[in-house]
Each structure stands twice: as structure tokens, then as C-alpha cells.
Design an enzyme around this catalytic site. Structure first.
Site, short mmCIF file in Angstrom:
data_model
loop_
_atom_site.label_atom_id
_atom_site.label_comp_id
_atom_site.label_asym_id
_atom_site.label_seq_id
_atom_site.Cartn_x
_atom_site.Cartn_y
_atom_site.Cartn_z
N LYS A 1 -0.79 -2.19 -3.58
CA LYS A 1 0.23 -3.29 -3.66
C LYS A 1 -0.33 -3.98 -5.11
CE LYS A 1 1.75 -3.54 0.98
NZ LYS A 1 1.35 -4.13 2.44
N GLN B 1 -0.86 -8.95 5.41
CA GLN B 1 -1.01 -7.58 5.70
C GLN B 1 -1.34 -7.58 7.30
OE1 GLN B 1 -0.46 -4.78 3.82
NE2 GLN B 1 -1.01 -3.45 5.38
N ASP C 1 8.37 -9.52 3.21
CA ASP C 1 8.29 -8.54 4.32
C ASP C 1 9.68 -8.68 4.96
OD1 ASP C 1 6.06 -6.96 4.51
OD2 ASP C 1 4.92 -8.42 5.29
#
Ligand code: GUN
Length: 301
Positions: free
Chosen positions: A54, A98, A121
Site C-alpha cells: 500500500k 490494518q 476503508d
């Protein structure tokens, strides 16, 4: 009939090129550079790999990218304080914590602490609610279903799915439910199937669009597939591959590709299908956050 392979890798590369161009354009017009912060707690090896890729991709897109690596023993309080700092940092437009987090941390509490306008997200209740009510222009949509939707649009050559039946196998908050909402917003007739569904193969065979997101290796066999259907495989399962040597493994999806490719009209491979789209959509979401903050229009993907 042999299905067309839906090349997620190529579509993801296209998305990244659009993000790069729009990032340069945004910086030139407004002076704003998109910024993403990725937070990882602990040493989970798979998470470490995801987080590194990422960060690399964000830099390739021309973003400001920061990664916060916290010890596995970090307290809720310290993690929430970091999220608070990132919420208040005007140079950061996207925050990703995460998952999974270590067991002693309340994941839900951390996710809901992220400012909804930075929740790339799409897990915050505000973004879930916006997706559920069709407020897509100001929502963040979770990256994997958003990427899957783009693949469906490319495979079928249209964005309006009126008259088409979609069956989503899997009811997770991260994939199944948002996927169903996106399909519904595109006018498909949507059914969500799950482990308690009766006669799943027969139901799946009603689908013009079949999305598998269950995490069970090659569970979707040819008898699940309506001839000509668009099959999207969200599964990423690591299975033993003794043919590659002792202890070797390989990735397979939730769909038995070799069998279903003979029945479907179009189908995503694993790897190289939905997988590469997820990170591309994370970049697109971060850019969208920066555009909104700067009062600019995000690019159409
Ligand atoms: N871990 C595995 N997939 C994801 C994801 O999409 N977002 C976050 N935050 N963590 C993950």
C-alpha cells in the site's frame, strides 16, 4: 463455451494511471497532495506485506504516504490517540488501520474513531449508512467490493444492471453486504446467500452476476453457474500444492476456475482478478478524499 477472463491486473493498472493523472492535476490546480496514513499494530507477516505494498503504491501515485508501525502490545488508548492525531492532520486524507488488530484491542471502537471523511476503508457507520441509502457521491465504499463492481461494469460493458439477477455468496460487512448494496444501487435484482441458504447451487444458477466471497477454496463448482454468467471470485485461499514440492502452497479462489470457465460468460482468475483491484481502489478512495477536501471533483473510474 469458454468464458472471457476478466483481467483485474490490467483494469487495476488503468485505475492507477487515472489516479496518477488526477493527483498531478489536483496538485497543479489546488496545491493539495493526497495523503494516506496506514497504521499497523504487531508483526502479522501477511499484514506487513499488504502494508508495504500500500505504501509503495501510494508513493507511485504521487501521494504523501506515512506508515505507523506500532508494537503488538500497544494499548487501545495509544492507538485511539494516534487516530485522533491523524484525524486532525490536514495533510492526511485517508486513514487505514490494518486489520486484524491484536486481540486486546476493540477493533470496532478503533474503526468508529476514524473521521468518516478520512475512512478510506469505508467501514465507519456513516459510510456504511451512506452506501445503504445510495449516497454514493459522498461515501467511501469498501475497496474490494468497489473494485469488484468496476470489473462487473467492464465485463458487461455497462453501469446500469437493470433486469439482471445478482447473487452474492457471503454476508460479511467488508465484502458481501457492501457488494449487495452496490449491485442494488446499479439496479440489479440482488440476493445474498450464505452458509444457511437452502439449495445454494440452484439459487446461484439464477444469477446473471455471481459473486463469491466466502473464503472456501473452490466451493463454487460448474453446477452453480448459469451459462453465460459473469462470475466474480473474491476468495483468496492458500492451499497445499504438493506438485510444486514438499510444503509448497498456492493461491486459489472460492470458485473452481477450470470448471466454471467452461460455463460462464466472463470470470475473474485468482490471482490476478479482484486482488489487484483492492489496492487500486484504496488509492482512488484516498484521491477522492483529497478532492472533496479541496472542493474538486474526483475522476470517474
Ligand atoms: N485486512 C485485510 N483486508 C483489509 C482491508 O481491506 N482493510 C483493512 N483495514 N485491513 C484489512
Amino acid at each position: 463455451m469458454t468464458a472471457t477472463r476478466i483481467e483485474g491486473k490490467a483494469v487495476a493498472a488503468e485505475v492507477i494511471e487515472k489516479v496518477k493523472a488526477a493527483t498531478a492535476d489536483l496538485a497543479a490546480k489546488t496545491g493539495v497532495t493526497p495523503g494516506i496514513a496506514v497504521v499497523i499494530v504487531g508483526e502479522d507477516p501477511a499484514s506487513q506485506v499488504y502494508v508495504r505494498s500500500k505504501g509503495r503504491m501510494a508513493e507511485e501515485c504521487g501521494f504523501k504516504s506515512v506508515t505507523h508501525r506500532l508494537d503488538a502490545s500497544t494499548s487501545d488508548t495509544d492507538l485511539l490517540a494516534l487516530v485522533g492525531t491523524l484525524n486532525a492532520d490536514a495533510s492526511i486524507h485517508g486513514i487505514l488501520v490494518q486489520l486484524p488488530l491484536p486481540g486486546h484491542i476493540d477493533e470496532g471502537k478503533v474503526i468508529q474513531a476514524i473521521a468518516p471523511e478520512k475512512d478510506v476503508d469505508g467501514f465507519h457507520f456513516i459510510n456504511v449508512g451512506k452506501l445503504g441509502t445510495g449516497e454514493l457521491d459522498s461515501a467511501f465504499v469498501p475497496c474490494t467490493p468497489a473494485g469488484s463492481m468496476l470489473l462487473i461494469e467492464r465485463a458487461l460493458g455497462k453501469r446500469d444492471l437493470s433486469g439482471l439477477n445478482a447473487v452474492v455468496i457471503g454476508r460479511s460487512n467488508i465484502v458481501g453486504k457492501p457488494m449487495a448494496n452496490l449491485l442494488l444501487a446499479a439496479n440489479a435484482t440482488v440476493t445474498i446467500a450464505h452458509s444457511r441458504t437452502r439449495d445454494l447451487p440452484a439459487l446461484a444458477r439464477t444469477a446473471d452476476i455471481l459473486v463469491a466471497a466466502v473464503g472456501r477454496p473452490r466451493m463454487v463448482t460448474a453446477d452453480f453457474v448459469k451459462p453465460g454468467a459473469c462470475v466474480i471470485d473474491v476468495g483468496i485461499n492458500r492451499i497445499p500444492a504438493p506438485e510444486k514440492g514438499e510444503g509448497a502452497t498456492r493461491l486459489v479462489g472460492d470458485v473452481d476456475f477450470d470448471a466454471c470457465v467452461e460455463v460462464a460468460g466472463s470470470i475473474t482468475p485468482v490471482p490476478g482478478g479482484v486482488g489487484p483491484m483492492t489496492i487500486a481502489m484504496l488509492m482512488a478512495n484516498t484521491l477522492a478524499g483529497a478532492c472533496r477536501a479541496a472542493g474538486a471533483q474526483p475522476p470517474v473510474l
